[in-house]
Design a protein around this motif. Structure first.
Motif, PDB file in Angstrom:
ATOM      1  N   PHE A  87     -30.250   4.188 -12.375  1.00 58.04           N
ATOM      2  CA  PHE A  87     -29.455   3.217 -11.628  1.00 58.04           C
ATOM      3  C   PHE A  87     -28.104   2.957 -12.285  1.00 58.04           C
ATOM      4  CE2 PHE A  87     -28.192  -1.056 -10.234  1.00 58.04           C
ATOM      5  CZ  PHE A  87     -27.976  -0.730  -8.903  1.00 58.04           C
ATOM      6  N   THR A  88     -28.022   3.037 -13.605  1.00 54.92           N
ATOM      7  CA  THR A  88     -26.740   2.839 -14.302  1.00 54.92           C
ATOM      8  C   THR A  88     -25.715   3.868 -13.828  1.00 54.92           C
ATOM      9  OG1 THR A  88     -27.821   1.908 -16.252  1.00 54.92           O
ATOM     10  CG2 THR A  88     -25.603   2.748 -16.561  1.00 54.92           C
ATOM     11  N   LEU A 135     -29.695  -1.874  -3.595  1.00 55.62           N
ATOM     12  CA  LEU A 135     -30.268  -0.883  -4.523  1.00 55.62           C
ATOM     13  C   LEU A 135     -30.581  -1.514  -5.881  1.00 55.62           C
ATOM     14  CD1 LEU A 135     -28.026   2.262  -3.848  1.00 55.62           C
ATOM     15  CD2 LEU A 135     -30.454   2.037  -3.326  1.00 55.62           C
ATOM     16  N   GLY A 136     -29.683  -2.394  -6.341  1.00 59.71           N
ATOM     17  CA  GLY A 136     -29.877  -3.076  -7.629  1.00 59.71           C
ATOM     18  C   GLY A 136     -31.136  -3.907  -7.662  1.00 59.71           C
ATOM     19  N   PHE A 191     -34.247  -1.303  -7.645  1.00 56.90           N
ATOM     20  CA  PHE A 191     -34.461  -0.584  -8.911  1.00 56.90           C
ATOM     21  C   PHE A 191     -34.909  -1.527 -10.035  1.00 56.90           C
ATOM     22  CE2 PHE A 191     -32.514   3.062  -7.002  1.00 56.90           C
ATOM     23  CZ  PHE A 191     -32.854   4.152  -7.796  1.00 56.90           C
ATOM     24  N   ASN A 192     -34.157  -2.605 -10.215  1.00 53.52           N
ATOM     25  CA  ASN A 192     -34.497  -3.530 -11.307  1.00 53.52           C
ATOM     26  C   ASN A 192     -35.775  -4.300 -11.016  1.00 53.52           C
ATOM     27  OD1 ASN A 192     -32.223  -3.424 -13.394  1.00 53.52           O
ATOM     28  ND2 ASN A 192     -31.095  -3.570 -11.479  1.00 53.52           N
ATOM     29  N   ILE A 196     -25.701   5.462 -10.909  1.00 51.75           N
ATOM     30  CA  ILE A 196     -25.332   5.086  -9.536  1.00 51.75           C
ATOM     31  C   ILE A 196     -24.330   3.934  -9.550  1.00 51.75           C
ATOM     32  CG2 ILE A 196     -26.217   4.080  -7.362  1.00 51.75           C
ATOM     33  CD1 ILE A 196     -28.923   5.488  -8.019  1.00 51.75           C
ATOM     34  N   GLU A 197     -24.590   2.983 -10.434  1.00 57.06           N
ATOM     35  CA  GLU A 197     -23.800   1.754 -10.517  1.00 57.06           C
ATOM     36  C   GLU A 197     -22.370   2.003 -10.990  1.00 57.06           C
ATOM     37  OE1 GLU A 197     -24.834  -2.666 -12.268  1.00 57.06           O
ATOM     38  OE2 GLU A 197     -25.713  -0.890 -13.165  1.00 57.06           O
ATOM     39  N   TRP A 208     -28.152  -9.237  -9.444  1.00 57.40           N
ATOM     40  CA  TRP A 208     -27.932  -8.456  -8.225  1.00 57.40           C
ATOM     41  C   TRP A 208     -28.135  -9.285  -6.961  1.00 57.40           C
ATOM     42  CZ3 TRP A 208     -24.996  -4.616  -7.712  1.00 57.40           C
ATOM     43  CH2 TRP A 208     -24.803  -3.728  -8.772  1.00 57.40           C
ATOM     44  N   ASN A 217     -33.732   2.475 -15.287  1.00 58.87           N
ATOM     45  CA  ASN A 217     -32.450   1.881 -15.664  1.00 58.87           C
ATOM     46  C   ASN A 217     -31.344   2.922 -15.814  1.00 58.87           C
ATOM     47  OD1 ASN A 217     -32.365  -1.136 -16.190  1.00 58.87           O
ATOM     48  ND2 ASN A 217     -30.821  -0.401 -17.607  1.00 58.87           N
ATOM     49  N   LEU A 276     -24.914  -1.486  -2.832  1.00 58.69           N
ATOM     50  CA  LEU A 276     -25.287  -1.431  -4.252  1.00 58.69           C
ATOM     51  C   LEU A 276     -26.152  -2.628  -4.647  1.00 58.69           C
ATOM     52  CD1 LEU A 276     -21.930  -0.209  -5.788  1.00 58.69           C
ATOM     53  CD2 LEU A 276     -24.113   0.961  -6.013  1.00 58.69           C
ATOM     54  N   ASP A 289     -25.857  -2.737 -17.825  1.00 58.78           N
ATOM     55  CA  ASP A 289     -27.000  -1.847 -17.614  1.00 58.78           C
ATOM     56  C   ASP A 289     -26.985  -0.655 -18.566  1.00 58.78           C
ATOM     57  OD1 ASP A 289     -28.324  -3.301 -15.778  1.00 58.78           O
ATOM     58  OD2 ASP A 289     -27.863  -2.063 -14.037  1.00 58.78           O
TER      59      ASP A 289
END
Length: 301
Positions: free
Chosen positions: A31-32, A130-131, A134-135, A34-35, A164, A28, A127, A54
């Motif tokens: 990815f946060t 990717l979301g 990752f999640n 990146i987000e 996502w 998390n 994104l 996130d």
């Protein structure tokens, strides 16, 4: 021997719980970051809102990991039942963080409904993919979790996956059609879904804190079953509650209809505890009384 075996299983289960939450926490956090960068670059309120959400999740996961570890501590004079209930504190903080995040998303999204801003749909698609990855990985890691802490965390991450998927679909539509209003609509949809599910989890957590009868345990059925033992005339001062959503406790006064020897009492206690195990009650404190005995507790309950 059985005591030691039980302790071993408990420790192993907790190690599994904290391991799951630890992996989800690092997924998390990565990815946060990146987000947040991606949300600024794509000018998408849906992605920026989810980044804030996130960020809150990362904090929640860190707290859940800490409290789950803390709850492993052995019983002390101060906390005679041990520290298992501390894991609930993590679940409550998680829920509060998510509600605050949901309100923030709504505040950010409403102005965009009035004045839609066109985001970078292509960047949103990347994104979005990717979301989901990752999640989704974090949800798979936590899906077999048994603690309420893990279930709350797993729900957060499942919401993120669904969010996502929605962002991805919206981004694809915005890539082919000029409908920028989809971005804030997605934000509001995610926020409302989050708040609704947090309410359900918070309700369950508060019921445990308030020592309500656990879901799935039929109070009346348990009480009637106790009086079906031929030696037991009645049951009163009966309380059933959960320590942390997993470990269920019962206390009861059982009125005997005849005098029993110490061996007979011990046998009866063993049989009663075996019966209670069938109802997923792990810890039982039983007090025997005889007919006509004046019990001060009886008049209170």
């Amino acid at each position: 021997m059985s005591k030691g075996h039980s302790h071993h299983n408990h420790s192993h289960a907790h190690h599994h719980h904290t391991g799951n939450i630890k992996v989800a926490f690092f997924l998390n956090v990565i990815f946060t970051i990146i987000e947040i960068i991606g949300g600024i670059m794509t000018n998408s309120v849906a992605i920026l809102s989810d980044a804030v959400h996130d960020l809150g999740d990362s904090l929640s996961l860190g707290l859940a990991w800490y409290f789950q570890n803390y709850s492993k501590k052995e019983a002390t004079q101060k906390y005679s039942y041990g520290y298992r209930r501390f894991s609930l504190l993590g679940a409550i903080i998680n829920s509060i963080v998510l509600v605050v995040g949901g309100v923030f998303i709504i505040i950010e999204a409403v102005p965009r409904l009035i004045n839609p801003v066109t985001p970078d749909a292509k960047g949103m698609i990347i994104l979005g993919i990717l979301g989901v990855i990752f999640n989704g990985a974090a949800v798979l890691r936590l899906k077999k979790g048994t603690s309420i802490n893990e279930r709350v965390v797993s729900l957060h991450l499942l919401e993120d996956v669904l969010g996502w998927v929605a962002v991805l679909i919206g981004a694809v539509l915005m890539y082919f059609f000029d409908i920028p209003i989809l971005d804030p609509i997605l934000s509001l949809g995610i926020a409302l879904y989050i708040v609704f599910n947090v309410y359900k989890n918070l309700k369950e957590t508060i019921q445990i804190v308030m020592q309500g009868t656990p879901e799935g345990v039929a109070y009346d059925k348990v009480k009637i079953g106790l009086t079906e033992f031929k030696e037991i005339e009645a049951a009163h001062d009966l309380h059933i509650w959960s320590m942390d959503g997993e470990y269920t406790i019962l206390t009861a006064h059982l009125v005997l209809n005849k005098n029993l020897s110490a061996l007979e009492m011990a046998t009866l206690k063993g049989n009663v505890r075996a019966y209670l195990k069938e109802h997923h009650i792990e810890h039982a404190t039983l007090e025997f009384e005889f007919e006509g005995e004046n019990c001060t507790m009886e008049n209170r309950h």
